[in-house]
Scaffold this active site. Sequence first.
Site, PDB file in Angstrom:
ATOM      1  CE  LYS A 203      -3.367   2.940   0.368  1.00 20.93           C
ATOM      2  NZ  LYS A 203      -4.236   3.030  -0.663  1.00 20.93           N
ATOM      3  CB  CYS A 257      -3.163   8.842   0.307  1.00 21.65           C
ATOM      4  SG  CYS A 257      -4.800   8.446   0.914  1.00 21.65           S
TER       5      CYS A 257
HETATM    6  N1  SAJ Z   1      -1.385  14.445  -9.005  1.00 22.85           N
HETATM    7  C1  SAJ Z   1      -0.691  15.381  -9.982  1.00 22.85           C
HETATM    8  N2  SAJ Z   1      -0.558  14.820 -10.906  1.00 22.85           N
HETATM    9  C2  SAJ Z   1      -0.869  13.635 -11.495  1.00 22.85           C
HETATM   10  C3  SAJ Z   1      -1.732  12.871 -10.522  1.00 22.85           C
HETATM   11  C4  SAJ Z   1      -2.030  13.382  -9.449  1.00 22.85           C
HETATM   12  O1  SAJ Z   1      -0.264  16.430  -9.265  1.00 22.85           O
HETATM   13  O2  SAJ Z   1      -0.755  13.074 -12.638  1.00 22.85           O
HETATM   14  C5  SAJ Z   1      -1.611  15.094  -7.557  1.00 22.85           C
HETATM   15  C6  SAJ Z   1      -3.202  15.625  -7.396  1.00 22.85           C
HETATM   16  O3  SAJ Z   1      -3.407  16.861  -8.009  1.00 22.85           O
HETATM   17  C7  SAJ Z   1      -3.395  15.380  -5.950  1.00 22.85           C
HETATM   18  C8  SAJ Z   1      -2.349  14.350  -5.738  1.00 22.85           C
HETATM   19  O4  SAJ Z   1      -1.327  14.438  -6.804  1.00 22.85           O
HETATM   20  O5  SAJ Z   1      -3.125  16.683  -5.318  1.00 22.85           O
HETATM   21  C9  SAJ Z   1      -3.020  12.991  -5.286  1.00 22.85           C
HETATM   22  O6  SAJ Z   1      -3.964  12.858  -6.234  1.00 22.85           O
HETATM   23  P1  SAJ Z   1      -4.257  11.094  -6.558  1.00 22.85           P
HETATM   24  O7  SAJ Z   1      -5.338  11.334  -7.566  1.00 22.85           O
HETATM   25  O8  SAJ Z   1      -3.008  10.540  -6.924  1.00 22.85           O
HETATM   26  O9  SAJ Z   1      -4.495  10.470  -5.200  1.00 22.85           O
HETATM   27  P2  SAJ Z   1      -5.641  10.291  -4.141  1.00 22.85           P
HETATM   28  O10 SAJ Z   1      -4.977  10.518  -2.587  1.00 22.85           O
HETATM   29  O11 SAJ Z   1      -6.940  11.005  -4.621  1.00 22.85           O
HETATM   30  O12 SAJ Z   1      -5.968   8.534  -4.168  1.00 22.85           O
HETATM   31  C10 SAJ Z   1      -4.679   7.882  -4.118  1.00 22.85           C
HETATM   32  C11 SAJ Z   1      -4.717   6.630  -5.134  1.00 22.85           C
HETATM   33  N3  SAJ Z   1      -3.572   6.051  -5.152  1.00 22.85           N
HETATM   34  C12 SAJ Z   1      -3.195   5.697  -6.239  1.00 22.85           C
HETATM   35  O13 SAJ Z   1      -3.558   5.977  -7.299  1.00 22.85           O
HETATM   36  C13 SAJ Z   1      -1.806   4.934  -6.455  1.00 22.85           C
HETATM   37  C14 SAJ Z   1      -6.088   5.759  -4.608  1.00 22.85           C
HETATM   38  O14 SAJ Z   1      -5.911   4.836  -5.531  1.00 22.85           O
HETATM   39  C15 SAJ Z   1      -5.653   5.285  -3.175  1.00 22.85           C
HETATM   40  O15 SAJ Z   1      -6.625   4.610  -2.574  1.00 22.85           O
HETATM   41  C16 SAJ Z   1      -5.585   6.688  -2.200  1.00 22.85           C
HETATM   42  O16 SAJ Z   1      -4.729   7.798  -2.883  1.00 22.85           O
HETATM   43  C17 SAJ Z   1      -5.242   6.314  -0.629  1.00 22.85           C
HETATM   44  O17 SAJ Z   1      -6.420   6.523  -0.215  1.00 22.85           O
HETATM   45  O18 SAJ Z   1      -4.270   5.779  -0.528  1.00 22.85           O
END
Ligand code: SAJ
Length: 424
Positions: A203, A257
Amino acid sequence: MKNVCVLGLGYVGLPTAVMLATVGNRVTGVDVNPAILDCLNNGRVHIAEPGIDSFVHAALKSGNLVIRPQPCPADVFIIAVPTPLTRERQADLSDMRSAASAIVPHLAKGNLVVLESTVPPETTGNILAPILEGSGLKAGRDFYLAYAPERVLPGNILFELVENDRVIGGITRDSAELARELYQGFVKGDISLTDATTAEMVKASENTFRNVNVALANELALVAEKIGVDVWEVISLANRHPRVDILKPGPGVGGHCIPLDPWFLVQKAPEGTPLIRSALNVNDSMPHRVLAMFRREIDGVQQPRLSVFGVTYKGNVDDVRESPVLPLIREAMKEDFQVRAFDPRVTAIDEFPGLLTDVESAVAGSHGIVLLADHDEFRDLDVRKIGCLMTRRLVIDTRNCLDHEKWLSSGFSVRVLGKAVQWR
Ligand code: SAJ
């Protein structure tokens, strides 16, 4: 079917409790927050997640879901509470410890306890098990203990909770198998079994991968700006390679996360994780880099007025936890900027009373708009009307999500993170 007690009714716990109830388990949802209990007991839902309301209402109506302030005897106990960071960037496990202690009086032989919260590896076996053994029962012998992290993406939780593959780790094999039996009631994805510590590391690794990948995209954006190319085109073309999948640059990494979980691995090997630490620092520097973009464009203006569009940690959510917008606003306010924000999904931020307002007030007299969260609503703005209200028609799109021709044709100067300057 089982009697299940879910401790923690947030973005993970509530959908999990609802799914378990929907497939016929008798679920007691427990939370220590009176506001959450009050919301749910009055048929309201405190998290904005597509589809969750109807599932919660149906589960409550069926009687398969009841909401309580305290746990009760059950066959299964699921802990899904927050695990934030301390100031020293260590996992704060206090909520998990409290939840575990609340279970102890009700723990009985043959029970299964499942931890879902993201934790540093070795937490389930070395910290949670001893707390639960305060019951006099032995983990793995008298009761089962497993770690079953979620992988749901806020904004698509109910779909992913069912469809995504999962990993479940037990402190014993039969603990993992018993947990898989429970989750198979609603999970259609494959459920892989392993030991608890491996599952904890899986995780943390998933979110660390995402953090490092975003940091790479953010550095590529810096290089692209320096050499005058469009990083969005670079990434799109690079990703056509069958084994390349570079994520997108942005104003920083937020949420509960991705900015936190990598620190759980650093905590286990501080000397051995320079890459992870560097990625965390790159992402943490993005709010400062974005504000520097704004500062460069309005060079020399005294007490500039800054309009922030989108205060959430990413687009199409209402969550401002760990949003990179917060440090940007703090820095801007320290420099005497007049800051106003518009976010169709957020009405207020405790830390910044009066910051959030309607779109007209947010742009009135403004020297520039910085778009930080790519909400769908921002694609339908009356750009011309907005431009007429501003002192300077500047928009900085850190998500490359706007129709830049529409803004340019309304007299705006457009800047995009990671892209050569577009002026008219
Ligand atoms: N972000 C970027 N560029 C990207 C992707 C994300 O700048 O290409 C930024 C987003 O704007 C945001 C942050 O990263 O600020 C996190 O966004 P996210 O969509 O990656 O993450 P979460 O927190 O909404 O969800 C993540 C997911 N983890 C993965 O995709 C590996 C989700 O599957 C998890 O269950 C969740 O964290 C968690 O609860 O751990």
